[in-house]
Design an enzyme around this catalytic site. Structure first.
Site, PDB file in Angstrom:
ATOM      1  N   HIS A  62       0.817  -1.224   0.000  1.00  0.00           N
ATOM      2  CA  HIS A  62       0.000   0.000   0.000  1.00  0.00           C
ATOM      3  C   HIS A  62       0.850   1.275   0.000  1.00  0.00           C
ATOM      4  O   HIS A  62       1.867   1.369   0.670  1.00  0.00           O
ATOM      5  CB  HIS A  62      -1.040  -0.006   1.123  1.00  0.00           C
ATOM      6  CG  HIS A  62      -0.531   0.085   2.523  1.00  0.00           C
ATOM      7  ND1 HIS A  62      -0.340   1.291   3.162  1.00  0.00           N
ATOM      8  CD2 HIS A  62      -0.219  -0.863   3.433  1.00  0.00           C
ATOM      9  CE1 HIS A  62       0.064   1.068   4.410  1.00  0.00           C
ATOM     10  NE2 HIS A  62       0.155  -0.222   4.599  1.00  0.00           N
ATOM     11  N   ASP A 165       5.914   2.152   6.998  1.00  0.00           N
ATOM     12  CA  ASP A 165       4.599   1.532   6.757  1.00  0.00           C
ATOM     13  C   ASP A 165       3.865   2.361   5.695  1.00  0.00           C
ATOM     14  O   ASP A 165       3.346   3.415   6.008  1.00  0.00           O
ATOM     15  CB  ASP A 165       3.816   1.489   8.072  1.00  0.00           C
ATOM     16  CG  ASP A 165       2.426   0.905   7.920  1.00  0.00           C
ATOM     17  OD1 ASP A 165       2.121   0.352   6.854  1.00  0.00           O
ATOM     18  OD2 ASP A 165       1.642   1.019   8.884  1.00  0.00           O
ATOM     19  N   GLU A 195      -5.258   1.751   2.222  1.00  0.00           N
ATOM     20  CA  GLU A 195      -5.183   0.576   3.099  1.00  0.00           C
ATOM     21  C   GLU A 195      -5.412   0.970   4.552  1.00  0.00           C
ATOM     22  O   GLU A 195      -6.057   0.266   5.307  1.00  0.00           O
ATOM     23  CB  GLU A 195      -3.815  -0.109   2.940  1.00  0.00           C
ATOM     24  CG  GLU A 195      -3.697  -1.461   3.656  1.00  0.00           C
ATOM     25  CD  GLU A 195      -3.216  -1.368   5.097  1.00  0.00           C
ATOM     26  OE1 GLU A 195      -3.205  -2.410   5.777  1.00  0.00           O
ATOM     27  OE2 GLU A 195      -2.854  -0.262   5.584  1.00  0.00           O
ATOM     28  N   GLU A 196      -4.860   2.129   4.921  1.00  0.00           N
ATOM     29  CA  GLU A 196      -4.889   2.550   6.323  1.00  0.00           C
ATOM     30  C   GLU A 196      -6.301   2.879   6.824  1.00  0.00           C
ATOM     31  O   GLU A 196      -6.518   3.055   8.005  1.00  0.00           O
ATOM     32  CB  GLU A 196      -3.976   3.777   6.531  1.00  0.00           C
ATOM     33  CG  GLU A 196      -2.494   3.495   6.299  1.00  0.00           C
ATOM     34  CD  GLU A 196      -1.852   2.623   7.374  1.00  0.00           C
ATOM     35  OE1 GLU A 196      -2.552   2.210   8.322  1.00  0.00           O
ATOM     36  OE2 GLU A 196      -0.650   2.345   7.253  1.00  0.00           O
ATOM     37  N   ASP A 218       3.842  -5.971   3.773  1.00  0.00           N
ATOM     38  CA  ASP A 218       3.517  -4.903   4.718  1.00  0.00           C
ATOM     39  C   ASP A 218       4.402  -5.041   5.948  1.00  0.00           C
ATOM     40  O   ASP A 218       5.063  -6.058   6.123  1.00  0.00           O
ATOM     41  CB  ASP A 218       2.024  -4.964   5.100  1.00  0.00           C
ATOM     42  CG  ASP A 218       1.456  -3.589   5.453  1.00  0.00           C
ATOM     43  OD1 ASP A 218       2.235  -2.700   5.848  1.00  0.00           O
ATOM     44  OD2 ASP A 218       0.231  -3.406   5.340  1.00  0.00           O
ATOM     45  N   HIS A 303       3.411   3.284  13.122  1.00  0.00           N
ATOM     46  CA  HIS A 303       2.535   4.469  13.190  1.00  0.00           C
ATOM     47  C   HIS A 303       3.100   5.566  14.087  1.00  0.00           C
ATOM     48  O   HIS A 303       2.346   6.391  14.613  1.00  0.00           O
ATOM     49  CB  HIS A 303       1.100   4.095  13.601  1.00  0.00           C
ATOM     50  CG  HIS A 303       0.353   3.413  12.490  1.00  0.00           C
ATOM     51  ND1 HIS A 303      -1.013   3.212  12.501  1.00  0.00           N
ATOM     52  CD2 HIS A 303       0.778   2.890  11.317  1.00  0.00           C
ATOM     53  CE1 HIS A 303      -1.386   2.593  11.392  1.00  0.00           C
ATOM     54  NE2 HIS A 303      -0.304   2.368  10.659  1.00  0.00           N
TER      55      HIS A 303
HETATM   56 ZN   LIG Z   1       0.726  -1.024   6.432  1.00  0.00          ZN
END
Ligand SMILES: [Zn+2]
Length: 329
Positions: A62, A165, A195-196, A218, A303
């Site tokens: 992603h 990410d 995706e998030e 991922d 994150h």
């Molecule tokens: Zn991810």
């Protein structure tokens, strides 16, 4: 892969605004593409023809990252924002942010909020505006921002950056597209959007391709406890996903990836993640369904603006993906 990482990490790519990164990846892969589609949602699909065109392999990574959307302005000129994706207020606050139009700001808490009470609803961005009128000249409701790019070598092969990410998933996929020998099957390298916010782009792209086999790339939690033991360990190789909250990976894929890693002496480990979701799930249940799995890149502090990886793991993931692309099931 270091150069690709640096290039991809510079792009602004908050969910819903991935077209800048898509353009960079498209340019990077144009020399190997037998087909190239940018679909209505913004997914980038690049195909390399395989030895057996009766079967299709989809590789999903992603392009989007978490960020914020402007919702309004305070009288003093602070920018009110709402989160896009899984924002951790403590991990994100007191960092520099960049808006899509290039404007810089700092993400802070509303002045009266104590650190212990910090949450995403209390975050605002200070762009240095004198007052509301001044702020409204620079931004409007709906504008997007994310933590500003940062890429830092730590010791040895370890690096910290924001949005590893899933920029590094895109790097592994792009590297494999460039360096794999003739693929076993027609192979679609899909760089997905949104995706998030719920694996949305992979749903439509998997529906378009209807793959026989799917592999997602991922990040996954490293050195952080799942059920009493770390999910994966940094520096211990490619993580073959068994499950996350969105998917139980197809055993045929798990077994094949394990056998390929054993044969090629690629360091690997297994990942059992009690939370989280990945594009793997969209591929597995697209149309009549397919055999889907995921190669995960062990990552600390996911994150946060200082996500940390070991480049050796990235190498292992790329080697394993290339093995699968070349040899198939
Ligand atoms: Zn991810």
């Amino acid at each position: 892969m270091l150069n690709l990482s640096k290039k991809f990490l510079q792009a602004f790519s908050v969910s819903g605004a991935e077209n800048g990164l898509a353009a960079i990846i498209k340019e990077e892969l144009k020399s190997v593409a037998d087909d190239c589609i940018v679909d209505p949602m913004g997914n980038l699909l690049i195909m390399r023809k395989g030895k057996n065109s009766a079967k299709k392999l989809m590789i999903a990574s992603h392009m989007d990252e978490i960020g914020f959307v402007v919702t309004g302005f305070t009288g003093e000129g602070f920018v009110k924002v709402a989160p896009i994706g899984g924002i951790d207020a403590i991990a994100s606050s007191f960092h520099k942010v960049r808006f899509q139009n290039g404007l810089s700001g700092v993400l802070v808490s509303e002045s009266e909020v104590k650190a212990a009470d910090l949450n995403v609803k209390k975050l605002v961005v200070d762009i240095g505006a004198k007052d509301k009128k001044d702020a409204e000249k620079k931004l409007k409701v709906g504008d997007l921002c994310a933590v500003a790019p940062m890429f830092q070598r730590l010791s040895g092969s370890r690096y910290a950056a924001k949005a590893f990410d899933d920029r590094i998933g895109c790097v592994v996929s792009a590297f494999a597209a460039l360096h794999a020998e003739k693929p076993a099957y027609d192979t679609w390298f899909v760089f997905t959007v949104q995706e998030e916010v719920g694996c949305r782009g992979s749903k439509t792209s998997a529906f378009r391709i209807m793959p026989d086999y799917g592999i997602a790339l991922d990040v996954t939690a490293a050195d952080e406890c799942g059920n009493g033991s770390p999910v994966t360990k940094l520096g211990k190789g490619a993580a073959i996903k068994i499950k996350d909250r969105s998917v139980l990976c197809s055993t045929a894929i798990v077994e094949r990836l394990s056998a390929l890693a054993e044969d090629a002496k690629i360091p690997y480990q297994y990942e059992v993640l009690p939370y989280g979701g990945t594009d793997t799930s969209s591929m597995q249940i697209a149309g009549a369904g397919c055999a889907a799995g995921c190669i995960s890149i062990p990552t600390r502090y996911i994150h946060s603006p200082v996500e940390t990886i070991d480049m050796k793991d990235l190498d292992a993931c790329a080697k394993l993906l290339i093995e699968f692309i070349e040899k198939g099931i």
